[in-house]
Write a protein that holds these residues in place. Structure first.
Motif, short mmCIF file in Angstrom:
data_model
loop_
_atom_site.label_atom_id
_atom_site.label_comp_id
_atom_site.label_asym_id
_atom_site.label_seq_id
_atom_site.Cartn_x
_atom_site.Cartn_y
_atom_site.Cartn_z
N THR A 1 3.82 3.27 4.54
CA THR A 1 3.08 2.08 4.15
C THR A 1 2.79 2.17 2.66
O THR A 1 2.91 3.24 2.06
CB THR A 1 1.75 1.95 4.91
OG1 THR A 1 0.93 3.09 4.60
CG2 THR A 1 1.96 1.86 6.41
N ILE B 1 -0.39 -2.57 3.26
CA ILE B 1 -1.74 -2.52 3.84
C ILE B 1 -2.76 -2.96 2.80
O ILE B 1 -2.56 -2.80 1.60
CB ILE B 1 -2.08 -1.13 4.39
CG1 ILE B 1 -1.90 -0.05 3.32
CG2 ILE B 1 -1.22 -0.80 5.61
CD1 ILE B 1 -2.35 1.34 3.74
N PRO C 1 -2.87 -3.80 8.25
CA PRO C 1 -1.62 -4.46 7.88
C PRO C 1 -1.89 -5.81 7.21
O PRO C 1 -2.71 -6.59 7.70
CB PRO C 1 -0.91 -4.66 9.22
CG PRO C 1 -1.51 -3.66 10.13
CD PRO C 1 -2.93 -3.51 9.69
#
Length: 147
Positions: free
Chosen positions: A12, A37, A43
């Motif tokens: 991420t 994120i 998310p």
């Protein structure tokens, strides 16, 4: 089969991270995209590798691909400079911002329907509002094509 069964750990990147770092991560790990994120670790968006490539190519070349053949190598070498000073949020495609994650209990057909509708190479999977992992298009295809 449920989403949580095929979700996998996946890199991420923060929404305010350096866009050049995101591009390097995509390239080094050969990823189809990154899960973006927000500040709280939830998310927020999907950044497809294809979007980063699109950001690098001048608009006039996108409009007329025949112009790509007349650009010299020094111009091509400077493409990455377009990411310098940019944040991930600056290069996100509008249609993949605020992408609702799929629920861990969703079926692979539900996941496939959302992925197809959004034209996204990956989706976040959550359970009780906590990130469980990511499902990539290739992982979804692998699960769907199992005998």
């Amino acid at each position: 089969m449920r989403a949580e069964e095929i979700a996998e750990d996946f890199p991420t990147i923060g929404i305010n991270s350096n866009a050049l770092d995101a591009a390097r991560m995509l390239a080094e790990h050969r990823l189809p995209g990154l899960l973006v994120i927000d500040e709280s670790g939830r998310p927020h968006a999907v950044l497809p590798a294809s979007q980063v490539v699109r950001f690098l190519v001048p608009r006039y070349v996108q409009d007329d691909p025949s112009l790509a053949g007349v650009l010299n190598e020094s111009m091509a070498d400077r493409c990455a400079e377009k990411l310098s000073g940019k944040r991930v949020v600056d290069v996100l495609p509008e249609h993949l911002v605020d992408v609702p994650p799929v629920d861990a209990d969703d079926t692979i057909i539900e996941v496939a329907a959302r992925m197809a509708r959004l034209r996204s190479p990956l989706l976040a999977v959550v359970k009780n509002r906590r990130l469980q992992g990511v499902i990539t298009a290739s992982r979804l295809l692998g699960a769907a094509l199992k005998p």
